[in-house]
Design a protein around this motif. Structure first.
Motif, PDB file in Angstrom:
ATOM      1  N   GLN A 108       1.560 -11.677 -52.786  1.00 27.76           N
ATOM      2  CA  GLN A 108       0.495 -12.671 -52.733  1.00 27.76           C
ATOM      3  C   GLN A 108      -0.401 -12.487 -53.947  1.00 27.76           C
ATOM      4  O   GLN A 108      -0.402 -11.419 -54.573  1.00 27.76           O
ATOM      5  CB  GLN A 108      -0.323 -12.521 -51.445  1.00 27.76           C
ATOM      6  CG  GLN A 108       0.477 -12.763 -50.171  1.00 27.76           C
ATOM      7  CD  GLN A 108      -0.342 -12.597 -48.911  1.00 27.76           C
ATOM      8  OE1 GLN A 108      -1.575 -12.670 -48.945  1.00 27.76           O
ATOM      9  NE2 GLN A 108       0.328 -12.384 -47.779  1.00 27.76           N
ATOM     10  N   PRO A 118      -7.248 -14.989 -54.319  1.00 28.98           N
ATOM     11  CA  PRO A 118      -7.690 -16.371 -54.101  1.00 28.98           C
ATOM     12  C   PRO A 118      -8.264 -17.040 -55.336  1.00 28.98           C
ATOM     13  O   PRO A 118      -8.329 -18.278 -55.394  1.00 28.98           O
ATOM     14  CB  PRO A 118      -8.752 -16.222 -52.996  1.00 28.98           C
ATOM     15  CG  PRO A 118      -9.187 -14.793 -53.073  1.00 28.98           C
ATOM     16  CD  PRO A 118      -7.984 -14.025 -53.492  1.00 28.98           C
ATOM     17  N   ASN A 119      -8.666 -16.240 -56.324  1.00 28.91           N
ATOM     18  CA  ASN A 119      -9.241 -16.854 -57.527  1.00 28.91           C
ATOM     19  C   ASN A 119      -8.203 -17.608 -58.350  1.00 28.91           C
ATOM     20  O   ASN A 119      -8.545 -18.288 -59.319  1.00 28.91           O
ATOM     21  CB  ASN A 119      -9.946 -15.806 -58.386  1.00 28.91           C
ATOM     22  CG  ASN A 119      -8.994 -14.748 -58.918  1.00 28.91           C
ATOM     23  OD1 ASN A 119      -7.903 -14.562 -58.381  1.00 28.91           O
ATOM     24  ND2 ASN A 119      -9.414 -14.048 -59.963  1.00 28.91           N
ATOM     25  N   GLY A 123      -6.630 -19.980 -57.146  1.00 32.64           N
ATOM     26  CA  GLY A 123      -6.642 -21.330 -56.571  1.00 32.64           C
ATOM     27  C   GLY A 123      -5.875 -21.347 -55.259  1.00 32.64           C
ATOM     28  O   GLY A 123      -4.816 -20.730 -55.146  1.00 32.64           O
ATOM     29  N   ARG A 124      -6.432 -22.069 -54.273  1.00 34.02           N
ATOM     30  CA  ARG A 124      -5.818 -22.069 -52.950  1.00 34.02           C
ATOM     31  C   ARG A 124      -4.402 -22.636 -52.966  1.00 34.02           C
ATOM     32  O   ARG A 124      -3.500 -22.069 -52.343  1.00 34.02           O
ATOM     33  CB  ARG A 124      -6.693 -22.870 -51.976  1.00 34.02           C
ATOM     34  CG  ARG A 124      -6.118 -22.934 -50.561  1.00 34.02           C
ATOM     35  CD  ARG A 124      -7.035 -23.707 -49.631  1.00 34.02           C
ATOM     36  NE  ARG A 124      -8.334 -23.076 -49.523  1.00 34.02           N
ATOM     37  CZ  ARG A 124      -9.351 -23.590 -48.799  1.00 34.02           C
ATOM     38  NH1 ARG A 124      -9.186 -24.741 -48.147  1.00 34.02           N
ATOM     39  NH2 ARG A 124     -10.496 -22.951 -48.736  1.00 34.02           N
ATOM     40  N   ASN A 125      -4.206 -23.737 -53.631  1.00 35.98           N
ATOM     41  CA  ASN A 125      -2.877 -24.365 -53.653  1.00 35.98           C
ATOM     42  C   ASN A 125      -1.833 -23.450 -54.290  1.00 35.98           C
ATOM     43  O   ASN A 125      -0.717 -23.314 -53.776  1.00 35.98           O
ATOM     44  CB  ASN A 125      -2.934 -25.704 -54.396  1.00 35.98           C
ATOM     45  CG  ASN A 125      -3.735 -26.745 -53.641  1.00 35.98           C
ATOM     46  OD1 ASN A 125      -3.917 -26.648 -52.423  1.00 35.98           O
ATOM     47  ND2 ASN A 125      -4.239 -27.745 -54.359  1.00 35.98           N
ATOM     48  N   TYR A 126      -2.219 -22.860 -55.411  1.00 37.43           N
ATOM     49  CA  TYR A 126      -1.278 -21.958 -56.101  1.00 37.43           C
ATOM     50  C   TYR A 126      -0.987 -20.739 -55.233  1.00 37.43           C
ATOM     51  O   TYR A 126       0.175 -20.321 -55.089  1.00 37.43           O
ATOM     52  CB  TYR A 126      -1.866 -21.524 -57.442  1.00 37.43           C
ATOM     53  CG  TYR A 126      -0.927 -20.665 -58.272  1.00 37.43           C
ATOM     54  CD1 TYR A 126      -0.019 -21.258 -59.156  1.00 37.43           C
ATOM     55  CD2 TYR A 126      -0.936 -19.270 -58.167  1.00 37.43           C
ATOM     56  CE1 TYR A 126       0.855 -20.476 -59.911  1.00 37.43           C
ATOM     57  CE2 TYR A 126      -0.078 -18.482 -58.912  1.00 37.43           C
ATOM     58  CZ  TYR A 126       0.814 -19.093 -59.786  1.00 37.43           C
ATOM     59  OH  TYR A 126       1.674 -18.315 -60.522  1.00 37.43           O
ATOM     60  N   ALA A 127      -2.022 -20.159 -54.634  1.00 43.43           N
ATOM     61  CA  ALA A 127      -1.849 -18.956 -53.816  1.00 43.43           C
ATOM     62  C   ALA A 127      -0.946 -19.241 -52.617  1.00 43.43           C
ATOM     63  O   ALA A 127      -0.083 -18.424 -52.270  1.00 43.43           O
ATOM     64  CB  ALA A 127      -3.210 -18.446 -53.343  1.00 43.43           C
ATOM     65  N   THR A 128      -1.134 -20.394 -51.998  1.00 40.74           N
ATOM     66  CA  THR A 128      -0.306 -20.752 -50.835  1.00 40.74           C
ATOM     67  C   THR A 128       1.147 -20.960 -51.240  1.00 40.74           C
ATOM     68  O   THR A 128       2.066 -20.435 -50.599  1.00 40.74           O
ATOM     69  CB  THR A 128      -0.837 -22.027 -50.165  1.00 40.74           C
ATOM     70  OG1 THR A 128      -2.184 -21.809 -49.724  1.00 40.74           O
ATOM     71  CG2 THR A 128       0.031 -22.417 -48.979  1.00 40.74           C
ATOM     72  N   ARG A 135       2.903 -17.649 -52.081  1.00 45.20           N
ATOM     73  CA  ARG A 135       3.287 -16.865 -50.904  1.00 45.20           C
ATOM     74  C   ARG A 135       4.525 -17.460 -50.234  1.00 45.20           C
ATOM     75  O   ARG A 135       5.439 -16.734 -49.837  1.00 45.20           O
ATOM     76  CB  ARG A 135       2.129 -16.832 -49.899  1.00 45.20           C
ATOM     77  CG  ARG A 135       2.439 -16.003 -48.651  1.00 45.20           C
ATOM     78  CD  ARG A 135       1.277 -16.000 -47.683  1.00 45.20           C
ATOM     79  NE  ARG A 135       1.056 -17.316 -47.071  1.00 45.20           N
ATOM     80  CZ  ARG A 135       0.039 -18.112 -47.368  1.00 45.20           C
ATOM     81  NH1 ARG A 135      -0.868 -17.741 -48.267  1.00 45.20           N
ATOM     82  NH2 ARG A 135      -0.097 -19.280 -46.775  1.00 45.20           N
TER      83      ARG A 135
END
Length: 228
Positions: free
Chosen positions: A158, A161-162, A164-169, A172
């Motif tokens: 993972q 969060p910095n 970006g939410r879309n990229y992090a999701t 994963r």
């Protein structure tokens, strides 16, 4: 005369006994050498190879090699007297593209279990997820092409969060998708219960310290143990 015959008889028996003992000792020595030699050779012949292919997390950046999680996994294997040897093929700074480039070199040695731990550096650099997925898929394909019976474990990762939410999701999820599409075992998150916890990481906040590596080894062992 009787005494002389008695003395000669006793001497002959002593010599025969000594000769017999010498022969027995030689036989025992020979058998001992065989026992000492054969198990070692047999163990080497029967031992299967587990390759941990990854980046600085696998390499054990900042800790002694004996404290890195691949070495700790080897300790678990040895304690159970299982016929497996661990090869640490971690390289600090490695990306999935770099792993794709060097996988053929690693595959020169036979292997039975392949643990793929790459992608973290891709995420930290913001590399497009499609590219990361493509590279990981290429590595899996190459391993299976060379060793069709190999067992593969993919280590999920993972990003902070910095990114970006879309990229992090999406980052994963890509590990989950690759594991499902290739029917390989997945470690959901290699750094579970370690990532983001300051006292389990080095000062950079990224690489586990010795205590962190112990937890990482447990995360790996939960999936690996069933294969062995």
């Amino acid at each position: 005369m009787n005494r002389n015959y008695l003395f000669v008889g006793v001497l002959a028996l002593a010599l025969l006994s000594r000769c017999g003992n010498n022969n027995e000792e030689k036989a025992n020595d020979t058998n001992k050498q065989k026992r000492e030699q054969l198990p070692g050779n047999a163990k080497k012949e029967k031992a299967k190879t587990i390759v941990f292919f990854g980046n600085s997390l696998t390499a054990g950046y900042g800790v002694d090699p004996s404290e890195a999680f691949p070495a700790l996994v080897q300790d678990k294997i040895d304690s159970l007297e299982l016929p497996y040897k661990v090869v640490n093929a971690g390289l600090s700074g490695e990306t999935t593209a770099g792993g794709k480039s060097r996988i053929d070199w690693i595959l020169r040695q036979p292997l039975d279990v392949f643990v793929l731990e790459l992608g973290g550096n891709d995420g930290l650099r913001g590399i497009p997820i499609a590219e990361t997925s493509k590279n990981l898929q290429a590595i899996i394909d190459r391993v299976r092409e060379k060793y069709p019976n190999v067992k593969i474990i993919l280590a999920g990762m993972q990003v902070p969060p910095n990114m970006g939410r879309n990229y992090a999701t999406a980052f994963r999820v890509v590990f989950q998708q690759l594991a499902a599409n290739n029917h390989v075992d997945l470690i959901p998150f290699l750094l579970e219960n370690v990532g983001g916890i300051s006292h389990l990481n080095q000062s950079d906040g990224i690489h586990p310290n010795p205590e962190g590596h112990k937890i990482v080894a447990e995360n790996v062992w939960k999936v690996l143990q069933g294969m062995l």
